[in-house]
Scaffold this motif. Structure first.
Motif, mmCIF file in Angstrom:
data_model
loop_
_atom_site.group_PDB
_atom_site.id
_atom_site.type_symbol
_atom_site.label_atom_id
_atom_site.label_comp_id
_atom_site.label_asym_id
_atom_site.label_seq_id
_atom_site.Cartn_x
_atom_site.Cartn_y
_atom_site.Cartn_z
ATOM 1 N N THR A 14 29.234 40.731 86.572
ATOM 2 C CA THR A 14 28.262 39.743 86.786
ATOM 3 C C THR A 14 28.513 38.675 85.844
ATOM 4 O O THR A 14 27.851 37.270 86.169
ATOM 5 N N LYS A 15 29.234 39.147 84.752
ATOM 6 C CA LYS A 15 29.479 37.844 83.525
ATOM 7 C C LYS A 15 30.591 38.271 82.622
ATOM 8 O O LYS A 15 30.815 39.457 82.363
ATOM 9 N N VAL A 16 31.395 37.571 82.262
ATOM 10 C CA VAL A 16 32.580 37.438 81.292
ATOM 11 C C VAL A 16 32.449 36.435 80.504
ATOM 12 O O VAL A 16 32.466 35.209 80.609
ATOM 13 N N GLU A 17 31.809 36.922 79.183
ATOM 14 C CA GLU A 17 31.578 36.017 78.279
ATOM 15 C C GLU A 17 32.823 36.113 77.140
ATOM 16 O O GLU A 17 32.869 37.063 76.386
ATOM 17 N N HIS A 18 33.488 34.847 77.009
ATOM 18 C CA HIS A 18 34.614 35.123 75.866
ATOM 19 C C HIS A 18 34.040 34.511 74.568
ATOM 20 O O HIS A 18 33.140 33.509 74.514
ATOM 21 N N HIS A 19 34.202 35.402 73.512
ATOM 22 C CA HIS A 19 33.649 34.979 72.006
ATOM 23 C C HIS A 19 35.009 34.127 71.434
ATOM 24 O O HIS A 19 36.192 34.625 71.664
ATOM 25 N N VAL A 27 41.321 38.097 70.350
ATOM 26 C CA VAL A 27 40.565 38.007 71.639
ATOM 27 C C VAL A 27 39.583 38.892 71.967
ATOM 28 O O VAL A 27 39.753 40.085 71.548
ATOM 29 N N PHE A 28 38.334 38.439 72.406
ATOM 30 C CA PHE A 28 37.111 39.174 72.461
ATOM 31 C C PHE A 28 36.077 38.731 73.670
ATOM 32 O O PHE A 28 35.807 37.579 73.548
ATOM 33 N N ALA A 29 35.886 39.448 74.458
ATOM 34 C CA ALA A 29 34.930 39.182 75.274
ATOM 35 C C ALA A 29 33.935 40.340 75.729
ATOM 36 O O ALA A 29 34.389 41.561 75.392
ATOM 37 N N THR A 30 32.904 39.952 76.123
ATOM 38 C CA THR A 30 31.798 40.838 76.591
ATOM 39 C C THR A 30 31.883 40.778 78.264
ATOM 40 O O THR A 30 31.739 39.642 78.818
ATOM 41 N N MET A 55 30.300 45.981 78.042
ATOM 42 C CA MET A 55 31.584 46.476 77.190
ATOM 43 C C MET A 55 32.053 45.283 76.592
ATOM 44 O O MET A 55 32.182 44.008 77.047
ATOM 45 N N SER A 56 32.304 45.441 75.287
ATOM 46 C CA SER A 56 32.962 44.547 74.166
ATOM 47 C C SER A 56 34.430 44.839 74.265
ATOM 48 O O SER A 56 34.942 46.043 73.826
ATOM 49 N N ILE A 57 35.210 44.112 74.787
ATOM 50 C CA ILE A 57 36.721 44.179 75.114
ATOM 51 C C ILE A 57 37.541 43.449 74.215
ATOM 52 O O ILE A 57 37.169 42.273 74.373
ATOM 53 N N THR A 58 38.502 44.008 73.359
ATOM 54 C CA THR A 58 39.483 43.082 72.675
ATOM 55 C C THR A 58 40.894 43.367 73.078
ATOM 56 O O THR A 58 41.785 42.784 72.565
#
Length: 101
Positions: A14-19, A27-30, A55-58
């Motif tokens: 539903t959402k990919v949020e890049h930080h 690289v870091f995204a939720t 999930m917080s993904i790196t």
């Protein structure tokens, strides 16, 4: 009651949020997922399935693998506890990293 050994759920992204990080190479995204409303989830939800996975993904490849709007199966299986056969302890993780480097 029969004991269930695993649960399969069908979720969609539903959402990919890049930080943004101070390090431009970091690289870091939720990635957030919600259950799909179809027959695939009848095994674990009698009526309207509810839930959320966040999930917080790196890992850039893992982020790219989970595309916004796409559906994915998520399988839940019992995992061994520390000290049990099959548990990944720190030495096993270190050797795995060495093998893939």
């Amino acid at each position: 009651m029969e004991k269930v050994q695993s649960v399969r759920a069908k979720f969609w992204v539903t959402k990919v949020e890049h930080h943004h990080q101070q390090d431009p190479n970091a690289v870091f995204a939720t990635v957030t997922m919600a259950p799909v409303y179809d027959e695939a989830n009848k095994d674990w939800s009698k009526w309207t399935p509810q839930g959320q996975i966040s999930m917080s993904i790196t890992n850039p490849a893992a982020i790219a693998a989970l595309e916004l709007g796409k559906q994915y199966f998520v399988d839940f299986h019992p995992a061994p506890m520390p000290g049990e056969a099959g548990h990944l302890n720190s030495s096993a993780v270190a050797s795995r990293r060495t093998m893939t480097a």
